[in-house]
Design an enzyme around this catalytic site. Sequence first.
Site, PDB file in Angstrom:
ATOM      1  N   ASP A  51       0.833  -1.196   0.000  1.00  0.00           N
ATOM      2  CA  ASP A  51       0.000   0.000   0.000  1.00  0.00           C
ATOM      3  C   ASP A  51       0.871   1.250   0.000  1.00  0.00           C
ATOM      4  O   ASP A  51       2.102   1.186   0.061  1.00  0.00           O
ATOM      5  CB  ASP A  51      -1.060  -0.034   1.109  1.00  0.00           C
ATOM      6  CG  ASP A  51      -0.472   0.083   2.499  1.00  0.00           C
ATOM      7  OD1 ASP A  51       0.652   0.593   2.629  1.00  0.00           O
ATOM      8  OD2 ASP A  51      -1.163  -0.314   3.453  1.00  0.00           O
ATOM      9  N   LYS A  73      -4.281   3.259  -1.626  1.00  0.00           N
ATOM     10  CA  LYS A  73      -5.460   4.096  -1.776  1.00  0.00           C
ATOM     11  C   LYS A  73      -5.099   5.568  -1.753  1.00  0.00           C
ATOM     12  O   LYS A  73      -5.947   6.418  -1.606  1.00  0.00           O
ATOM     13  CB  LYS A  73      -6.448   3.770  -0.665  1.00  0.00           C
ATOM     14  CG  LYS A  73      -6.804   2.305  -0.694  1.00  0.00           C
ATOM     15  CD  LYS A  73      -7.951   1.946   0.164  1.00  0.00           C
ATOM     16  CE  LYS A  73      -8.217   0.470  -0.095  1.00  0.00           C
ATOM     17  NZ  LYS A  73      -9.102  -0.149   0.782  1.00  0.00           N
ATOM     18  N   MET A 187      -5.737   8.537  11.226  1.00  0.00           N
ATOM     19  CA  MET A 187      -6.494   9.154  10.122  1.00  0.00           C
ATOM     20  C   MET A 187      -7.386  10.302  10.614  1.00  0.00           C
ATOM     21  O   MET A 187      -8.582  10.315  10.344  1.00  0.00           O
ATOM     22  CB  MET A 187      -7.353   8.080   9.417  1.00  0.00           C
ATOM     23  CG  MET A 187      -6.549   6.946   8.842  1.00  0.00           C
ATOM     24  SD  MET A 187      -7.543   5.530   8.361  1.00  0.00           S
ATOM     25  CE  MET A 187      -7.742   4.667   9.916  1.00  0.00           C
TER      26      MET A 187
HETATM   27  C1  LIG Z   1      -5.174   3.048   6.991  1.00  0.00           C
HETATM   28  S1  LIG Z   1      -4.348   3.496   8.468  1.00  0.00           S
HETATM   29  C2  LIG Z   1      -3.188   2.194   8.571  1.00  0.00           C
HETATM   30  C3  LIG Z   1      -2.580   2.040   9.933  1.00  0.00           C
HETATM   31  C4  LIG Z   1      -1.497   0.999   9.979  1.00  0.00           C
HETATM   32  N1  LIG Z   1      -2.017  -0.310   9.703  1.00  0.00           N
HETATM   33  C5  LIG Z   1      -0.754   1.001  11.309  1.00  0.00           C
HETATM   34  O1  LIG Z   1      -0.846   0.026  12.078  1.00  0.00           O
HETATM   35  O2  LIG Z   1      -0.076   1.985  11.577  1.00  0.00           O
HETATM   36  C6  LIG Z   1      -3.370   4.852   7.925  1.00  0.00           C
HETATM   37  C7  LIG Z   1      -3.087   5.833   9.025  1.00  0.00           C
HETATM   38  O3  LIG Z   1      -2.027   5.375   9.849  1.00  0.00           O
HETATM   39  C8  LIG Z   1      -1.352   6.491  10.385  1.00  0.00           C
HETATM   40  N2  LIG Z   1       0.055   6.451   9.954  1.00  0.00           N
HETATM   41  C9  LIG Z   1       0.649   5.548   9.194  1.00  0.00           C
HETATM   42  N3  LIG Z   1       1.971   5.786   9.066  1.00  0.00           N
HETATM   43  C10 LIG Z   1       2.218   6.892   9.797  1.00  0.00           C
HETATM   44  C11 LIG Z   1       3.382   7.636  10.087  1.00  0.00           C
HETATM   45  N4  LIG Z   1       4.589   7.295   9.612  1.00  0.00           N
HETATM   46  N5  LIG Z   1       3.262   8.731  10.888  1.00  0.00           N
HETATM   47  C12 LIG Z   1       2.064   9.081  11.400  1.00  0.00           C
HETATM   48  N6  LIG Z   1       0.922   8.399  11.162  1.00  0.00           N
HETATM   49  C13 LIG Z   1       0.997   7.325  10.371  1.00  0.00           C
HETATM   50  C14 LIG Z   1      -2.059   7.727   9.844  1.00  0.00           C
HETATM   51  O4  LIG Z   1      -3.073   8.068  10.757  1.00  0.00           O
HETATM   52  C15 LIG Z   1      -2.636   7.197   8.561  1.00  0.00           C
HETATM   53  O5  LIG Z   1      -3.700   7.995   8.094  1.00  0.00           O
END
Ligand SMILES: C[S@@+](CC[C@H](N)C(=O)[O-])C[C@H]1O[C@@H](n2cnc3c(N)ncnc32)[C@H](O)[C@@H]1O
Length: 265
Positions: A51, A73, A187
């Site tokens: 992704d 996405k 998110m």
């Molecule tokens: C669809 S969710 C997936 C979460 C992922 N499975 C996890 O465990 O971190 C996507 C969200 O994860 C968070 N996210 C992912 N990577 C990040 C990062 N490096 N820094 C801050 N937030 C992050 C944000 O809120 C983003 O909108």
Amino acid sequence: MDAQLLADTLPKFPDFPPGEVWLAGAGPGDPGLLTLHTLHALQTADDIVHDALVDPRILKLAGNQAKLIFAGKRGGRPSSEQGDINELLIERARMQHRVLRLKGGDPFVFGRGGEEALALTRAGVRFRIIPGITSGLAAAALAGIPATMRDINHAVILMAGSRSADRASIAEWERLASVGQPIIVYMPMSNLPEIMSAFERGGMGRDTPAVIISSASTSDEQIVETSLSKAAADAERQGICAPAIVIVGAIAGMRQKLLSNMACE
Ligand SMILES: C[S@@+](CC[C@H](N)C(=O)[O-])C[C@H]1O[C@@H](n2cnc3c(N)ncnc32)[C@H](O)[C@@H]1O
């Protein structure tokens, strides 16, 4: 630790048989936060279906034989529907490929990993789960914010802020705030003002510490220390954009106490 003890302690990697799908987490971005199992999977897979949140530095660790397939996405490219992704995984597994489904963070935390595992189960495709470090907890820790502190909290809530801000969502956000435990919002960006207002109505004080962290563990990382009532305006002023998380609660105030001695570059 001597070399033999290290060798004995490191994981005995499972076989990645053709026709199997591994649902793995890539952590928040920094390749140093990958698990050894995910690294092994990257080097062994035939197809890597990833992704948009999987850091490019991590994709560079793929084996030469691996075909990289974007199924994200975000990133200005057309969205992949979840059903299409499920079908792709099933189809590739039936071609007897070793299929790595690689997701940012942990595959089972707001990552649709559960839905994909269910689809594979229904299709009779064998799979394995490899956890990853979820971004909300990694971002907090890297910023000097313990998820729990004995004198502050005995629980922490992980919440998705992406649902449309309709009455049902707002009521749920208020209920979560009324529990009285810190909340880490994934998110959050499209609904930040509505979420913060709901937390206030749910009983969180306007001055409750809040920290917003975007792109944690990457060179684009931004950290904004703010409060419940100022979070939305501060995020806008500082141009914070996704991917970001927001931590609201007394634990967020710990950053100020730890920062002076914390190595964080
Ligand atoms: C669809 S969710 C997936 C979460 C992922 N499975 C996890 O465990 O971190 C996507 C969200 O994860 C968070 N996210 C992912 N990577 C990040 C990062 N490096 N820094 C801050 N937030 C992050 C944000 O809120 C983003 O909108």
